[in-house]
Design a protein around this motif. Structure first.
Motif, PDB file in Angstrom:
ATOM      1  N   GLY A 233       0.665  -1.638   0.096  1.00 19.64           N
ATOM      2  CA  GLY A 233       0.167   0.136  -0.044  1.00 19.64           C
ATOM      3  C   GLY A 233       0.583   1.286   0.008  1.00 19.64           C
ATOM      4  O   GLY A 233       0.032   2.230   0.088  1.00 19.64           O
ATOM      5  N   HIS A 234       1.990   1.037   0.395  1.00 15.20           N
ATOM      6  CA  HIS A 234       2.503   2.544  -0.223  1.00 15.20           C
ATOM      7  C   HIS A 234       3.641   3.088  -1.115  1.00 15.20           C
ATOM      8  O   HIS A 234       4.168   4.126  -1.786  1.00 15.20           O
ATOM      9  N   GLY A 235       2.719   2.191  -2.565  1.00 15.38           N
ATOM     10  CA  GLY A 235       2.923   3.408  -4.118  1.00 15.38           C
ATOM     11  C   GLY A 235       4.401   2.306  -4.193  1.00 15.38           C
ATOM     12  O   GLY A 235       5.074   3.584  -5.718  1.00 15.38           O
ATOM     13  N   ARG A 236       5.473   2.518  -3.398  1.00 14.59           N
ATOM     14  CA  ARG A 236       6.477   1.822  -3.900  1.00 14.59           C
ATOM     15  C   ARG A 236       7.006   1.114  -4.761  1.00 14.59           C
ATOM     16  O   ARG A 236       7.975   0.649  -5.572  1.00 14.59           O
ATOM     17  N   SER A 237       6.273  -0.055  -5.002  1.00 12.89           N
ATOM     18  CA  SER A 237       6.255  -1.642  -6.092  1.00 12.89           C
ATOM     19  C   SER A 237       4.713  -2.203  -6.165  1.00 12.89           C
ATOM     20  O   SER A 237       3.679  -1.749  -5.077  1.00 12.89           O
ATOM     21  N   ALA A 238       4.392  -3.022  -7.164  1.00 14.21           N
ATOM     22  CA  ALA A 238       3.619  -3.829  -7.741  1.00 14.21           C
ATOM     23  C   ALA A 238       3.383  -5.352  -8.070  1.00 14.21           C
ATOM     24  O   ALA A 238       5.294  -4.930  -9.068  1.00 14.21           O
ATOM     25  N   GLN A 239       3.086  -5.940  -7.689  1.00 12.82           N
ATOM     26  CA  GLN A 239       3.321  -6.880  -8.796  1.00 12.82           C
ATOM     27  C   GLN A 239       2.176  -7.187  -9.666  1.00 12.82           C
ATOM     28  O   GLN A 239       0.836  -6.807  -9.292  1.00 12.82           O
ATOM     29  N   PHE A 240       2.356  -8.108 -10.745  1.00 16.88           N
ATOM     30  CA  PHE A 240       1.334  -8.093 -11.268  1.00 16.88           C
ATOM     31  C   PHE A 240       1.134  -8.871 -12.668  1.00 16.88           C
ATOM     32  O   PHE A 240       2.234 -10.106 -13.079  1.00 16.88           O
ATOM     33  N   VAL A 241       0.610  -8.934 -13.367  1.00 15.28           N
ATOM     34  CA  VAL A 241       0.064 -10.214 -14.367  1.00 15.28           C
ATOM     35  C   VAL A 241      -0.962  -9.902 -15.212  1.00 15.28           C
ATOM     36  O   VAL A 241      -2.013  -8.586 -15.295  1.00 15.28           O
ATOM     37  N   ARG A 242      -0.610 -10.594 -16.369  1.00 15.51           N
ATOM     38  CA  ARG A 242      -1.680 -10.052 -17.697  1.00 15.51           C
ATOM     39  C   ARG A 242      -2.226 -11.523 -18.318  1.00 15.51           C
ATOM     40  O   ARG A 242      -0.814 -12.688 -18.567  1.00 15.51           O
ATOM     41  N   ILE A 243      -3.076 -12.093 -18.607  1.00 15.30           N
ATOM     42  CA  ILE A 243      -3.939 -12.779 -18.931  1.00 15.30           C
ATOM     43  C   ILE A 243      -4.556 -12.729 -20.251  1.00 15.30           C
ATOM     44  O   ILE A 243      -5.297 -12.137 -20.318  1.00 15.30           O
ATOM     45  N   ASN A 244      -4.282 -12.874 -21.475  1.00 17.10           N
ATOM     46  CA  ASN A 244      -4.943 -13.339 -22.911  1.00 17.10           C
ATOM     47  C   ASN A 244      -5.751 -14.132 -22.942  1.00 17.10           C
ATOM     48  O   ASN A 244      -6.160 -14.857 -21.808  1.00 17.10           O
ATOM     49  N   THR A 245      -6.622 -14.100 -23.669  1.00 13.90           N
ATOM     50  CA  THR A 245      -8.175 -15.367 -23.692  1.00 13.90           C
ATOM     51  C   THR A 245      -7.881 -16.472 -24.090  1.00 13.90           C
ATOM     52  O   THR A 245      -8.770 -17.042 -23.787  1.00 13.90           O
ATOM     53  N   LEU A 246      -6.178 -16.904 -24.626  1.00 20.35           N
ATOM     54  CA  LEU A 246      -6.189 -17.923 -24.410  1.00 20.35           C
ATOM     55  C   LEU A 246      -5.503 -19.237 -23.659  1.00 20.35           C
ATOM     56  O   LEU A 246      -4.537 -19.593 -22.968  1.00 20.35           O
ATOM     57  N   GLY A 247      -5.555 -17.765 -21.657  1.00 18.36           N
ATOM     58  CA  GLY A 247      -4.820 -18.475 -21.094  1.00 18.36           C
ATOM     59  C   GLY A 247      -3.311 -18.016 -20.556  1.00 18.36           C
ATOM     60  O   GLY A 247      -2.541 -19.051 -19.277  1.00 18.36           O
ATOM     61  N   VAL A 248      -2.204 -17.486 -21.720  1.00 19.90           N
ATOM     62  CA  VAL A 248      -0.716 -17.924 -21.575  1.00 19.90           C
ATOM     63  C   VAL A 248      -0.877 -15.900 -20.112  1.00 19.90           C
ATOM     64  O   VAL A 248      -1.636 -14.829 -20.811  1.00 19.90           O
ATOM     65  N   VAL A 249      -0.023 -16.118 -19.702  1.00 19.00           N
ATOM     66  CA  VAL A 249       0.638 -15.282 -18.024  1.00 19.00           C
ATOM     67  C   VAL A 249       2.093 -14.929 -18.863  1.00 19.00           C
ATOM     68  O   VAL A 249       2.671 -14.917 -19.662  1.00 19.00           O
ATOM     69  N   SER A 250       1.646 -13.810 -18.588  1.00 16.45           N
ATOM     70  CA  SER A 250       3.223 -12.238 -18.220  1.00 16.45           C
ATOM     71  C   SER A 250       2.534 -11.897 -17.228  1.00 16.45           C
ATOM     72  O   SER A 250       2.114 -11.381 -16.579  1.00 16.45           O
ATOM     73  N   ASP A 251       3.827 -11.478 -15.978  1.00 14.30           N
ATOM     74  CA  ASP A 251       3.725 -10.823 -14.829  1.00 14.30           C
ATOM     75  C   ASP A 251       5.397 -10.524 -14.368  1.00 14.30           C
ATOM     76  O   ASP A 251       6.441 -10.754 -15.250  1.00 14.30           O
ATOM     77  N   GLY A 252       5.055 -10.015 -13.335  1.00  9.80           N
ATOM     78  CA  GLY A 252       6.818  -9.673 -13.316  1.00  9.80           C
ATOM     79  C   GLY A 252       6.537  -7.789 -11.835  1.00  9.80           C
ATOM     80  O   GLY A 252       4.792  -8.125 -11.757  1.00  9.80           O
ATOM     81  N   ILE A 253       7.191  -7.653 -11.691  1.00  6.47           N
ATOM     82  CA  ILE A 253       7.000  -6.543 -10.980  1.00  6.47           C
ATOM     83  C   ILE A 253       7.860  -5.170 -11.172  1.00  6.47           C
ATOM     84  O   ILE A 253       8.354  -5.310 -12.053  1.00  6.47           O
ATOM     85  N   HIS A 254       6.982  -4.048 -10.958  1.00  9.07           N
ATOM     86  CA  HIS A 254       7.288  -2.984 -11.126  1.00  9.07           C
ATOM     87  C   HIS A 254       8.082  -2.297 -10.217  1.00  9.07           C
ATOM     88  O   HIS A 254       7.308  -2.064  -8.671  1.00  9.07           O
ATOM     89  N   ARG A 255       8.022  -1.386 -10.089  1.00  8.58           N
ATOM     90  CA  ARG A 255       9.561  -0.565  -9.063  1.00  8.58           C
ATOM     91  C   ARG A 255       9.115   1.089  -9.211  1.00  8.58           C
ATOM     92  O   ARG A 255       9.108   1.733 -10.555  1.00  8.58           O
ATOM     93  N   ALA A 256       8.274   1.564  -9.014  1.00 14.89           N
ATOM     94  CA  ALA A 256       8.162   2.887  -8.439  1.00 14.89           C
ATOM     95  C   ALA A 256       9.629   4.117  -8.726  1.00 14.89           C
ATOM     96  O   ALA A 256       8.758   4.749  -9.410  1.00 14.89           O
ATOM     97  N   ASP A 257      10.284   3.390  -7.732  1.00 19.66           N
ATOM     98  CA  ASP A 257      11.283   3.894  -7.311  1.00 19.66           C
ATOM     99  C   ASP A 257      12.380   4.402  -8.918  1.00 19.66           C
ATOM    100  O   ASP A 257      12.629   5.849  -8.849  1.00 19.66           O
ATOM    101  N   ASP A 258      12.644   3.752 -10.072  1.00 20.10           N
ATOM    102  CA  ASP A 258      13.234   4.225 -11.232  1.00 20.10           C
ATOM    103  C   ASP A 258      11.758   4.259 -11.919  1.00 20.10           C
ATOM    104  O   ASP A 258      12.220   4.196 -13.504  1.00 20.10           O
ATOM    105  N   ASP A 259      10.783   3.472 -12.455  1.00 23.34           N
ATOM    106  CA  ASP A 259       9.757   2.929 -12.373  1.00 23.34           C
ATOM    107  C   ASP A 259      10.154   2.493 -13.395  1.00 23.34           C
ATOM    108  O   ASP A 259       9.834   2.328 -14.970  1.00 23.34           O
ATOM    109  N   THR A 260      11.014   1.151 -13.639  1.00 23.81           N
ATOM    110  CA  THR A 260      10.941  -0.058 -14.706  1.00 23.81           C
ATOM    111  C   THR A 260      10.124  -1.107 -13.811  1.00 23.81           C
ATOM    112  O   THR A 260       9.818  -1.271 -13.133  1.00 23.81           O
ATOM    113  N   SER A 261       9.840  -1.917 -14.820  1.00 25.35           N
ATOM    114  CA  SER A 261       9.356  -3.225 -14.822  1.00 25.35           C
ATOM    115  C   SER A 261       9.967  -4.606 -15.550  1.00 25.35           C
ATOM    116  O   SER A 261      11.106  -4.496 -15.667  1.00 25.35           O
ATOM    117  N   ASP A 262       9.990  -5.689 -13.923  1.00 29.68           N
ATOM    118  CA  ASP A 262      11.071  -6.413 -14.548  1.00 29.68           C
ATOM    119  C   ASP A 262      10.238  -7.344 -14.300  1.00 29.68           C
ATOM    120  O   ASP A 262       9.349  -8.374 -13.841  1.00 29.68           O
TER     121      ASP A 262
END
Length: 789
Positions: A152-181
């Motif tokens: 809840g502190h806005g420093r990082s977030a975990q994320f997933v993306r799922i397409n309509t056939l169930g394929v997943v992309s996921d990672g971590i986004h850091r707010a300090d440098d605004d980059t996704s891993d």
């Protein structure tokens, strides 16, 4: 892992192209990460700002819905529904296409969060979604994305993306440098149901893989997004954004109704054991020699969470061979090393805590660990991580100089250790870092550092960010002239870095200064150059939608980059100070257009020096690039080039030349009675750098070609064929009479992989590598089984 920037929020600060021609690929990544991020964070300050956010429904485990994609259980009938989605891409001033209503619901039990999404579509026959590799769900596909900030502190977030056939992309986004891993893989369970008027989806996210404080934490926050490619690349999201936001994570909405869940599950213990078996047989041939061998190795990975805020990880004899070899990228005639993305899961658990404005810990310095241990703690305002690994020989040690990166073979076992802690409040972060590479009787490399970041806004809404890092190193581990490890007298060095960022609705300014002393060494990090000081500044004018003749542009920007790098005095290496290494002045424009198209052009009024005491050459270039997705079966067409006067470092001369990169991605469904549901994924990559000589031929050339084909039988199993050739050569340039040479490498591999779920996989691979000019060849067969308990 190639080309991470198709993720919409990847690196908001990297809207400027690379300052180094040898890193031409990063130009593409940065330019188009801006394309998506600027469109996404645009406008709609009023959107749902006065409405309640998503509210969770607490249920018993017995009432948990089955993950089948059908929203027909009683829990979904009782769960509050949220449907306040808004269009944030493309930023063309037009409302979202009619009929694209999207709703989301959330239920939570003691074990997981379960999201239920219903997506309506007035043209379901135009839906785009094919089987693809994990982490390859991009804007050319229909998908649902879920972003969670459980701290809840806005420093990082975990994320997933799922397409309509169930394929997943996921990672971590850091707010300090605004980059996704994209490295982390989360064990989410998903199911999609295709409907006549759209689709429905269920996503179960285990609480064991969400990281949050034990006590005094803030409310969990979330954002849900929906991609609709056939609606002119529309992206619908639940969170309001501003174009001048320093990080989009600060605008995620709170999840109501989570308090009881956090109190219930914060003491729950989770333990995961992942034993793995690797069996490999290999054969190698070279002139006058034939080798053959086989081996079987057992490894174990242990992940334990005794309570919500603590995570412990251990790995014993892991197989760190890459499932997919790194994509070749030409660095031209430069002698400075390039960094590569991480692919190994052990290093990704604490990526959000470890994140620093520079690679103070570069995990690829770890070659083949015998074992590794790590602990990570996340509190409401303080978090920390510590790690130690015993590394086997055969790795590379990089030591930076002003004009080159020296490489030494790691011929002894070493121990790599690091620790990182940070304190953060609203708008302020203070951190500390310690690192050691222990070469035992050959000495150590020790690094200590501190960092800080402040964020604030004026009454007029202008956003400011000020960041700084200071480090000091002491090294007694060195190398003799023949590259053999040798203990040396203590050498010390320092590192300073600072950056200021100013953002408003129409302007984006950056100023960055960096100084790396000649004696600064970080063998656990990535320091390709040392003994330099550099200053970089940029101004970016955001002009918004424009008309270019009959072409309507969704976004148009102009920018100017200035850059100066000079040497610092180094008596030990006879390097005088104040010598200009490179100087750049680059005006440019960037624009976004229909068909998910982005175009950028810049002029480079550059000057570069090849080595100490050499001439400062005029290296003017034109840089340009384009990316588009013109058809459903094309996932990406990306082309970029730097053409003009190129510096040949070894020859210390300039000639006409360039660096050209072409990426082409194709996706095809296979619809015969025998291949129903299968799909074919084809990725092509070509990269060529060259400097022309005076005899009508390139004096230096570096070419890389890569073709990857994947036949997907389902979202769980696939067959991958990889063909990759690299070829570098030097010829007589008619001036310097350098010795001619050729270097050619050929790689072919075939890999079958089946995954029951995250942590349970079996694979079988065949690899054939050749050095045809040296008449050397190696072939191997590998079987690998990993089973999570």
């Amino acid at each position: 892992m190639e080309w991470l920037s198709y993720f919409l929020f990847n690196n908001l600060r990297a809207r400027l192209p690379s300052l180094f021609p040898s890193k031409a690929k990063s130009v593409n990544q940065r330019r188009f990460s801006l394309f998506f991020s600027v469109l996404l964070v645009a406008g709609a300050a009023h959107a749902s700002s006065e409405r309640d956010g998503l509210r969770a429904l607490r249920i018993d485990a017995a009432d948990a819905p089955a993950i089948d994609g059908v929203l027909d259980e009683g829990a979904w009938q009782r769960a509050p529904l949220y449907d306040d989605f808004h269009k944030h891409q493309p930023r063309d001033g037009q409302p979202a296409a009619g009929g694209l209503r999207t709703s989301v619901q959330l239920v939570v039990d003691d074990g997981a969060l379960v999201f239920g999404i219903r997506a309506w579509d007035p043209a379901p026959e135009r839906r785009r979604g094919l089987l693809a590799r994990r982490d390859k769900v991009a804007m050319e596909q229909d998908f649902i994305g879920i972003w969670i900030d459980p701290a809840g502190h806005g420093r990082s977030a975990q994320f997933v993306r799922i397409n309509t056939l169930g394929v997943v992309s996921d990672g971590i986004h850091r707010a300090d440098d605004d980059t996704s891993d994209l490295g982390p893989d989360f064990p989410v369970e998903t199911a999609v149901k295709i409907l006549p008027d759209g689709y429905s989806m269920e996503v179960r996210w285990p609480l064991s893989n969400l990281r949050f404080p034990y006590a005094d934490g803030r409310n969990w926050r979330v954002m849900v997004e929906r991609s609709v490619p056939h609606a002119d690349g529309a992206l619908l999201v639940t969170a309001p954004f501003r174009i001048d936001a320093l990080s989009h994570l600060s605008f995620l909405q709170e999840i109501a109704g989570m308090d009881a869940t956090v109190e219930t599950v914060r003491d729950r213990r989770f333990v995961e054991l992942r034993p793995e078996l690797t069996v490999r047989g290999a054969r190698a041939t070279s002139p006058g020699q034939r080798l053959r061998g086989s081996q079987a190795e057992l490894g174990l990975e242990i992940n334990a969470r005794p309570r919500a805020d603590w995570v412990f990880n251990a790995t014993i004899n892991p197989d760190f061979s890459q499932v997919e070899i790194d994509e070749p990228l030409s660095q031209g005639a430069s002698n400075v090393a390039l960094s590569l993305p991480e692919k190994r899961g052990f290093f990704l658990e604490s990526a959000d805590v470890l994140g620093l404005p520079l690679p103070a810990f570069y995990s690829r310095t770890i070659n083949d660990p015998e074992y590794g241990l790590r602990a990570t703690w996340r509190g409401a305002h303080i978090d920390a991580t510590a790690m130690s690994l015993r590394d086997e020989p055969s790795g590379l040690v990089l030591r930076g100089r002003p004009y080159e990166t020296l490489e030494y073979a790691q011929t002894r076992r070493t121990v790599a250790s690091m620790a990182r802690a940070r304190w953060h409040q609203e708008g302020l972060l203070l951190g500390a870092f310690a690192s050691q590479r222990d070469y035992h009787r050959f000495g150590t490399n020790d690094v200590l550092g501190v960092d800080a970041q402040w964020r604030g806004a004026t009454d007029g809404g202008v956003q400011h960010q000020l960041s700084g890092v200071a480090m000091a190193s002491r090294t007694t581990a060195g190398f003799a002239e023949d590259g053999v490890p040798a203990r040396v007298g203590g050498e010390s060095g320092g590192y300073l870095w600072g950056k200021y960022l100013h953002k408003s609705a129409r302007w984006w300014h950056e100023a960055e200064v960096e100084a790396i002393a000649p004696g600064f060494v970080n063998d656990n990090g990535f320091v390709p150059q040392a003994g330099i000081a550099r200053l970089t500044g940029s101004m970016n004018r955001i002009l918004g939608p424009q008309a270019l003749g009959s072409l309507e542009l969704y976004e148009f920007e102009t920018y100017l980059i200035v850059h100066e790098m000079r040497t610092l005095a180094d008596s030990a290496n006879r390097q005088r100070g104040g010598e200009t290494v490179e100087r750049k002045l680059r005006p440019g424009v960037w624009m976004a257009a229909p068909l998910q198209t982005g175009v950028w052009v810049e002029l480079g009024f550059d000057r570069q020096r090849a080595g100490p005491g050499g001439r400062l050459h005029d290296t003017r270039v034109v840089n340009f690039g384009v990316e588009t997705t013109p058809a459903p079966w094309i996932s990406k067409i990306a082309f970029e080039a730097a053409l003009g006067r190129q510096l040949d470092v070894d020859a210390d001369r300039v000639g006409p030349g360039g660096n050209v990169i072409l990426d082409l991605g194709l996706r095809f469904p296979l619809g015969s009675p025998y291949t129903r549901g299968w799909s074919l994924e084809l990725d092509h990559h070509v990269n060529r750098a060259w400097v022309q000589g005076t005899l009508g031929q390139p004096a230096f050339s570096d070419t890389a070609w890569r073709w990857l084909a994947m036949l997907h039988f389902s979202s769980r199993d696939s067959l991958r064929l990889l063909a990759q050739n690299t070829w570098a050569a030097r010829r007589d340039d008619g001036v310097t009479q350098l010795e001619a040479w050729n270097d050619r490498q050929i790689h072919r591999s075939l890999l079958y992989r089946y995954q029951w779920r995250v942590g349970r996989t079996v694979s079988f691979g065949v690899v054939d590598d050749k050095l045809p000019l040296a008449d050397e060849r190696s072939r191997s067969l590998t079987f690998k089984l990993q089973w999570e308990v």
